[in-house]
Design an enzyme around this catalytic site. Structure first.
Site, mmCIF file in Angstrom:
data_model
loop_
_atom_site.group_PDB
_atom_site.id
_atom_site.type_symbol
_atom_site.label_atom_id
_atom_site.label_comp_id
_atom_site.label_asym_id
_atom_site.label_seq_id
_atom_site.Cartn_x
_atom_site.Cartn_y
_atom_site.Cartn_z
ATOM 1 C CB CYS A 132 68.607 13.728 46.595
ATOM 2 S SG CYS A 132 68.712 12.738 45.129
ATOM 3 C CG HIS B 205 67.377 18.038 44.192
ATOM 4 N ND1 HIS B 205 68.120 17.177 43.282
ATOM 5 C CD2 HIS B 205 66.902 16.489 44.540
ATOM 6 C CE1 HIS B 205 68.295 15.656 43.019
ATOM 7 N NE2 HIS B 205 66.938 15.178 43.591
ATOM 8 C CG ASN C 153 67.758 13.043 40.573
ATOM 9 O OD1 ASN C 153 68.904 13.465 41.172
ATOM 10 N ND2 ASN C 153 66.816 12.230 41.118
#
Length: 323
Positions: free
Chosen positions: A113, A250, A280
């Protein structure tokens, strides 16, 4: 001095958009359960003909168009991904071929990520060193292909997509009001591998594996680490949180976004949130959110933005950018 300036942004999402209600038809979950715990309402899932590289190439085309340049003007491609099309070669080289670029430096970065932030610092360093002039920096993922669809605690969290920016080396006076990347700060701590990982790999199981996560522990580390690294990067730039126009984080969990903003003393209105629409998307989430906010007019040239992310490893980082 040379500074790396963002001159264009772009993104791409798979055609299939999946709501929580649709997901609940095959997974033991509900819309209410997902929204309450994560803020997620939709995610995009790649189809058979959509891969990390095809999504990345489409995002690049949009970023090139926004920058007003052609693919032939690019001499560096850095692609952040944890879900490459193949073990090798790098998916960045597939993107290069799709864009019709015959020769440029092209490679992948793997930091999950946080990958896009890692890719930004790598490209920024190469541009400022004079090695290259214009770079495509990409975050692209097809996380749906490494999810355990019987594990409702993880499969509801992720989606697929890609985002890209054009970074260009430009002369700068070096001031904080001048456009470009002002500061970056990256971290990693491999002691936390078992909190967020994939249980496979070429050198261990010989399989791709599936995502495994201990959400509660990840949440705790994320809030502390993200607030700290944003303050670090702002300090390196000689700025403070009050100077920030937008935070582009994020997009892991709406509760993490809220908690991090509170820890920094930032108004929620300054945080770009797309997790409700995209879920996500790992390395793609920051450039996806950035492009969304640029295209809807929230982020404008001259504003100060902070990009931040944390992912498996643990890895985490932030970048301060005068857009």
């Amino acid at each position: 001095m040379i500074r790396s300036v963002i001159t264009g942004t772009g993104s791409a999402l798979p055609a299939r958009r999946v709501s929580n209600a649709e997901l609940a038809e095959t997974v033991d979950t509900t819309d209410e359960w997902i929204v309450e715990r994560t803020g997620i309402r939709f995610r995009h899932i790649a189809g058979p003909d959509e891969t990390t590289a095809t999504l990345a190439a489409d995002a690049c085309k949009a970023a090139l168009s926004a920058a007003g340049i052609s693919a032939q003007d690019i001499d560096l491609i850095v692609l952040a991904t944890a879900t490459p099309d193949q073990t090798f070669p790098a998916s960045a080289t597939k993107v290069q071929a799709m864009l019709g670029i015959n020769d440029c430096v092209a490679f992948d970065v793997a930091a999950v990520c946080s990958g896009f932030l890692y890719a930004v610092q790598v490209a920024d360093s190469m541009l400022r060193a004079g090695c290259h002039t214009r770079a495509l920096v990409i975050g692209a993922e097809t996380f749906s292909r490494i999810l355990d669809w019987e594990d409702r605690t993880t499969c509801v969290l992720f989606g697929d997509g890609a985002g890209a920016i054009v970074l260009e080396a430009q002369e700068s006076d070096g001031g904080t009001d001048a456009r470009g990347i002002l500061a970056t700060r990256l971290h990693a701590d491999g002691r936390h591998n078992e909190l967020l990982y994939v249980d496979g790999g070429p050198s261990t199981t010989g399989t791709v594996g599936k995502v495994r996560m201990k959400g509660r522990e990840v949440f705790r580390h994320a809030v502390v680490n993200l607030a700290a690294v944003m303050n670090e990067s702002l300090g390196l730039a000689g700025l403070v949180a009050a100077d920030v126009d937008w935070v582009v984080p994020h997009q892991a969990n709406a509760r993490i976004l809220d908690a991090t903003a509170r820890k920094l003393g930032l108004a929620p209105e300054k945080v770009v949130v797309t997790v409700d629409q995209h879920a996500n998307t790992s390395a793609a989430s920051v450039p996806l959110a950035l492009d969304a906010a640029v295209r809807d007019g929230r982020i404008r040239q001259g504003q100060l933005i902070v990009l931040e992310a944390m992912g498996g490893g643990f890895t985490w980082g932030a970048a301060v950018v005068r857009f």
